[in-house]
Design an enzyme around this catalytic site. Structure first.
Site, mmCIF file in Angstrom:
data_model
loop_
_atom_site.group_PDB
_atom_site.id
_atom_site.type_symbol
_atom_site.label_atom_id
_atom_site.label_comp_id
_atom_site.label_asym_id
_atom_site.label_seq_id
_atom_site.Cartn_x
_atom_site.Cartn_y
_atom_site.Cartn_z
ATOM 1 N N ASP A 1 39.796 94.846 20.002
ATOM 2 C CA ASP A 1 39.628 93.397 20.110
ATOM 3 C C ASP A 1 38.236 93.041 20.614
ATOM 4 O O ASP A 1 37.654 92.025 20.210
ATOM 5 C CB ASP A 1 40.697 92.843 21.056
ATOM 6 C CG ASP A 1 41.095 91.416 20.717
ATOM 7 O OD1 ASP A 1 40.558 90.854 19.760
ATOM 8 O OD2 ASP A 1 41.959 90.865 21.436
ATOM 9 N N SER B 1 46.001 77.480 15.474
ATOM 10 C CA SER B 1 45.721 78.425 14.391
ATOM 11 C C SER B 1 46.500 79.731 14.546
ATOM 12 O O SER B 1 47.102 80.227 13.590
ATOM 13 C CB SER B 1 44.220 78.702 14.311
ATOM 14 O OG SER B 1 43.727 79.193 15.542
ATOM 15 N N TRP B 2 46.520 80.291 15.759
ATOM 16 C CA TRP B 2 47.161 81.587 15.958
ATOM 17 C C TRP B 2 48.674 81.460 15.915
ATOM 18 O O TRP B 2 49.365 82.260 15.286
ATOM 19 C CB TRP B 2 46.689 82.198 17.267
ATOM 20 C CG TRP B 2 47.090 83.610 17.556
ATOM 21 C CD1 TRP B 2 47.378 84.126 18.781
ATOM 22 C CD2 TRP B 2 47.221 84.720 16.644
ATOM 23 N NE1 TRP B 2 47.696 85.467 18.688
ATOM 24 C CE2 TRP B 2 47.601 85.846 17.387
ATOM 25 C CE3 TRP B 2 47.061 84.840 15.267
ATOM 26 C CZ2 TRP B 2 47.826 87.096 16.800
ATOM 27 C CZ3 TRP B 2 47.289 86.091 14.680
ATOM 28 C CH2 TRP B 2 47.669 87.201 15.437
ATOM 29 N N GLU C 1 39.002 80.392 25.643
ATOM 30 C CA GLU C 1 39.696 81.098 26.718
ATOM 31 C C GLU C 1 38.730 81.860 27.623
ATOM 32 O O GLU C 1 38.944 81.970 28.826
ATOM 33 C CB GLU C 1 40.737 82.061 26.141
ATOM 34 C CG GLU C 1 41.989 81.391 25.598
ATOM 35 C CD GLU C 1 42.940 80.906 26.677
ATOM 36 O OE1 GLU C 1 42.615 81.014 27.870
ATOM 37 O OE2 GLU C 1 44.019 80.394 26.326
ATOM 38 N N ARG D 1 35.876 82.129 18.553
ATOM 39 C CA ARG D 1 35.433 80.929 19.265
ATOM 40 C C ARG D 1 34.591 81.291 20.481
ATOM 41 O O ARG D 1 33.627 80.592 20.806
ATOM 42 C CB ARG D 1 36.648 80.107 19.702
ATOM 43 C CG ARG D 1 37.468 79.574 18.549
ATOM 44 C CD ARG D 1 38.461 78.532 19.011
ATOM 45 N NE ARG D 1 39.471 79.034 19.927
ATOM 46 C CZ ARG D 1 40.638 79.527 19.559
ATOM 47 N NH1 ARG D 1 40.942 79.598 18.272
ATOM 48 N NH2 ARG D 1 41.511 79.934 20.441
ATOM 49 N N LYS E 1 37.943 90.736 27.123
ATOM 50 C CA LYS E 1 37.078 90.772 25.938
ATOM 51 C C LYS E 1 36.537 89.389 25.594
ATOM 52 O O LYS E 1 35.455 89.271 25.014
ATOM 53 C CB LYS E 1 37.816 91.390 24.758
ATOM 54 C CG LYS E 1 39.083 90.646 24.309
ATOM 55 C CD LYS E 1 38.827 89.602 23.264
ATOM 56 C CE LYS E 1 40.086 88.847 22.904
ATOM 57 N NZ LYS E 1 39.835 87.806 21.865
#
Length: 335
Positions: free
Chosen positions: A242, A10-11, A279, A253, A189
């Site tokens: 972020d 997606s990114w 992640e 996610r 984050k």
């Protein structure tokens, strides 16, 4: 310019769209031939971004050598666990003059090192290199909704060149030389977003979420400053910006992963539901280990680590946090 985007999730797809819309020739690479064939046939990424058609300037390939052999800049957007292997495969075919940028948020799983160190290992210290990070959901970038991002490089001209590729009337790119702070903000984050999701999954409400984000920021600052990042970076788009995004919106996610855990699902169940890389689940172990090595207090990160690796329940983790001894709240999140 001729730009290669490495990673057709997606990114990566959103970044390829952004750069192609800015007038550059873009070649998007993905490692699944069937997925790439579908992108070429459909002229969009139906799996992740079905409402964003590809412009003519965006082409696709499953051949990594073809993707990078004539590029002026390669932008890597693959999961952190695949970062080293992808760079090693790219290196033989990549022109010496080409720059390398990456949008991967995380640290190297096996070593805990910054991805910039991995770039230097494989591509050499002289390769122009930049990392980009900030509060950016792929779907909103693909839809042309406004956002801003930070591009970090030790080479001023590389930061400016990469920012210019991305910058337009709805996507603002700022530059910095603080490559450490940008990377640590993007990695940490994700762990804190898992914690925020768990708190909401347990039904704790807005008060608890705000407190957790604030104290999570204190942890991000402690680690980032200890590792050589700068306060203005950690308090900027790649840090607090972020952090706020991923802790508060279900497009994240990592937040959805935490929500599922808080609602009683197993790690395997919620991972299968999301169907994409989490992640923060990988980063929790790496960042907790870094904190222990450096003697940095990161209680929220520690509890996420224990839930994911030691069988602790989210409810038990909350008890551990709330039962900590009261202490002063120091300036700039350093307590």
């Amino acid at each position: 310019m001729t730009i290669s985007v490495i990673g057709a999730g997606s990114w990566g797809t959103a970044l390829a769209l952004l750069i192609a819309r800015n007038g550059h020739q873009v070649l998007l690479w993905g490692h699944h031939p069937e997925h790439i064939a579908n992108l070429g046939r459909d002229r969009c990424n139906k799996r992740y971004l079905p409402e964003a058609p590809f412009p003519e300037t965006l082409q696709v390939t499953a051949d990594l050598g073809e993707a990078v052999e004539q590029c002026e800049l390669a932008l890597v957007s693959v999961p952190s666990h695949a970062f080293r292997a992808t760079l090693m495969a790219m290196h033989p075919a990549m022109p010496d003059s080409a720059g390398l940028a990456w949008a991967t948020k995380g640290l190297e799983k096996t070593s805990g090192r910054l991805l910039s160190d991995v770039v230097t290992d494989i591509m050499g210290a002289d390769r122009p290199a930049a990392v980009l990070s900030g509060p950016t959901f792929a779907s909103e970038v693909a839809a042309g909704k406004p956002t801003a991002i930070t591009v970090a490089s030790r080479q001023t001209d590389m930061a400016a060149k990469t920012a210019a590729l991305l910058h337009n009337k709805y996507f603002r790119a700022y530059t910095t030389s603080d490559i450490v702070g940008v990377q640590l903000g993007g990695a940490t984050k994700n762990v804190l977003a898992i914690a925020a999701g768990m708190a909401d999954g347990l039904g704790f409400g807005a008060n608890a979420r705000a407190a957790l984000i604030t104290r999570g920021l204190a942890e991000l600052l402690r680690l980032g400053l200890a590792m050589g990042g700068r306060m203005e970076t950690l308090m900027g788009l790649a840090g607090v910006g972020d952090l706020l995004l991923t802790c508060t919106d279900n497009q994240s996610r990592n937040r959805r992963f935490g929500l599922g855990l808080g609602q009683g699902l197993s790690r395997e169940e919620v991972t299968a539901q999301i169907g994409q890389e989490i992640e923060g689940a990988t980063a929790a172990s790496i960042i907790y280990k870094l904190a222990c090595e450096k003697g940095i207090e990161m209680p929220i990160t520690e509890q996420v680590y224990r839930i994911l690796n030691e069988g602790m329940t989210p409810a038990e983790a909350v008890d551990n946090l709330l039962l900590r001894e009261p202490k002063p709240e120091m300036a700039q999140g350093m307590a």
